[in-house]
Design a protein around this motif. Sequence first.
Motif, mmCIF file in Angstrom:
data_model
loop_
_atom_site.group_PDB
_atom_site.id
_atom_site.type_symbol
_atom_site.label_atom_id
_atom_site.label_comp_id
_atom_site.label_asym_id
_atom_site.label_seq_id
_atom_site.Cartn_x
_atom_site.Cartn_y
_atom_site.Cartn_z
ATOM 1 N N HIS A 1 -62.684 -93.376 -38.649
ATOM 2 C CA HIS A 1 -63.445 -92.157 -38.399
ATOM 3 C C HIS A 1 -63.490 -91.835 -36.910
ATOM 4 O O HIS A 1 -63.547 -90.684 -36.531
ATOM 5 N N ALA A 2 -63.543 -92.840 -36.058
ATOM 6 C CA ALA A 2 -63.562 -92.622 -34.617
ATOM 7 C C ALA A 2 -63.184 -93.925 -33.939
ATOM 8 O O ALA A 2 -63.164 -94.984 -34.567
ATOM 9 N N ALA A 3 -62.892 -93.846 -32.676
ATOM 10 C CA ALA A 3 -62.411 -95.018 -31.960
ATOM 11 C C ALA A 3 -63.551 -95.871 -31.430
ATOM 12 O O ALA A 3 -64.689 -95.435 -31.313
ATOM 13 N N LEU B 1 -59.547 -99.142 -29.348
ATOM 14 C CA LEU B 1 -59.011 -99.510 -30.656
ATOM 15 C C LEU B 1 -59.251 -98.301 -31.536
ATOM 16 O O LEU B 1 -60.364 -98.052 -31.989
ATOM 17 N N GLY B 2 -58.202 -97.513 -31.740
ATOM 18 C CA GLY B 2 -58.361 -96.241 -32.397
ATOM 19 C C GLY B 2 -58.476 -96.306 -33.897
ATOM 20 O O GLY B 2 -58.975 -95.380 -34.523
ATOM 21 N N GLN C 1 -69.632 -96.969 -35.732
ATOM 22 C CA GLN C 1 -70.149 -97.862 -36.762
ATOM 23 C C GLN C 1 -69.361 -97.702 -38.062
ATOM 24 O O GLN C 1 -69.173 -98.678 -38.796
ATOM 25 N N GLN C 2 -68.887 -96.478 -38.329
ATOM 26 C CA GLN C 2 -68.140 -96.255 -39.558
ATOM 27 C C GLN C 2 -66.826 -97.026 -39.538
ATOM 28 O O GLN C 2 -66.389 -97.570 -40.560
ATOM 29 N N GLN C 3 -66.162 -97.105 -38.372
ATOM 30 C CA GLN C 3 -64.922 -97.866 -38.288
ATOM 31 C C GLN C 3 -65.184 -99.344 -38.562
ATOM 32 O O GLN C 3 -64.400 -100.008 -39.242
#
Length: 325
Positions: A25-27, A110-111, A177-179
């Motif tokens: 979702h985001a890096a 870390l993408g 947090q989603q990643q």
Amino acid sequence: MAFNATSSAVAAACLLATLSLTNAHAAISAQVSFSDLRLTLIDDNNGGSILPLPAFNPTDTSVSSVTDVGYQSDGQLGNLPGLPLPSISAATSLGSATLGGTGGSASATLGSSNDLTGQSSSSYGMSVSGTSNSMATIGYDYAYGTQGLGFPFQITLGAGTTIVLEGSYATSLNLSQQQVADLRDTMLAQKDPTRDLSYYSYSATARAGVGAYFYVDSLADPSMKSFGMGNELRVDNDLCTDCSLIDLTSQASDTFSFSYTNTTGGDLDVNLLFLAGALVDQTFSMQYAYVSPPVVPGVPEPSTYALMGLGLVGLGWAHCGHARR
């Protein structure tokens, strides 16, 4: 999808394939920049008057970007007489670092889960990790293993003089947090449903900042002076399940002033080590509960049965003989 380990090679391949399907979702990212770097020499014997800086001894600078997918350090390390700094840079697909003039920067990211290259799997459990680390360095010290020819950023201070390092910095951090949750859930979905877990853990970190040391000979110098400034975001086994997760962000900026005074009564060669760095990492690991193998009762050999039979016959004969008497 259930995960049944057959061999570490097959398991790692399955793990890589699964992670490649995970959409981030985001890096997780970190950046730091510094500017207006300057040195001032003050004569404490003469009312704190400012002195012109003498020539520096030969000095190394370096930049490096280190990740799990590659490493680069600039090949033209600056052998310079002081500030301003030479322009050098280094980069990988996940980070970069630069130096030039009176400033520089470092960034790391870390993408997605595709950047996590430390996968491993066995009959004991599974783990995955990834790291990106970039750093801009002025000076050299074996304790840090900074790249270069080995020359420190060194100046000769007269008795009763003070060297002052000043500048400003800014950091920016993002931690999705989603990643982190996506990786956690993806990995847990690979658990063998026939086995129990003894534990699982996960974490993610984004960190950036600046720091410096004034020292004589080495960082073991008891009169060494140091400072460090920056900020950090971290998730460590503390995300909720089935709830809304947000991006954690943090920005910081400040000025710094850092000094070292020669109190020896004679000339003193003082070294400066300055570092600006950005680091991000993400990990997950789980371990299956140990199950003791069942104990199988031993089956007597045929010869054992024969000996038992002879023993019983012997007991029978002895009993009969006793009865006749």
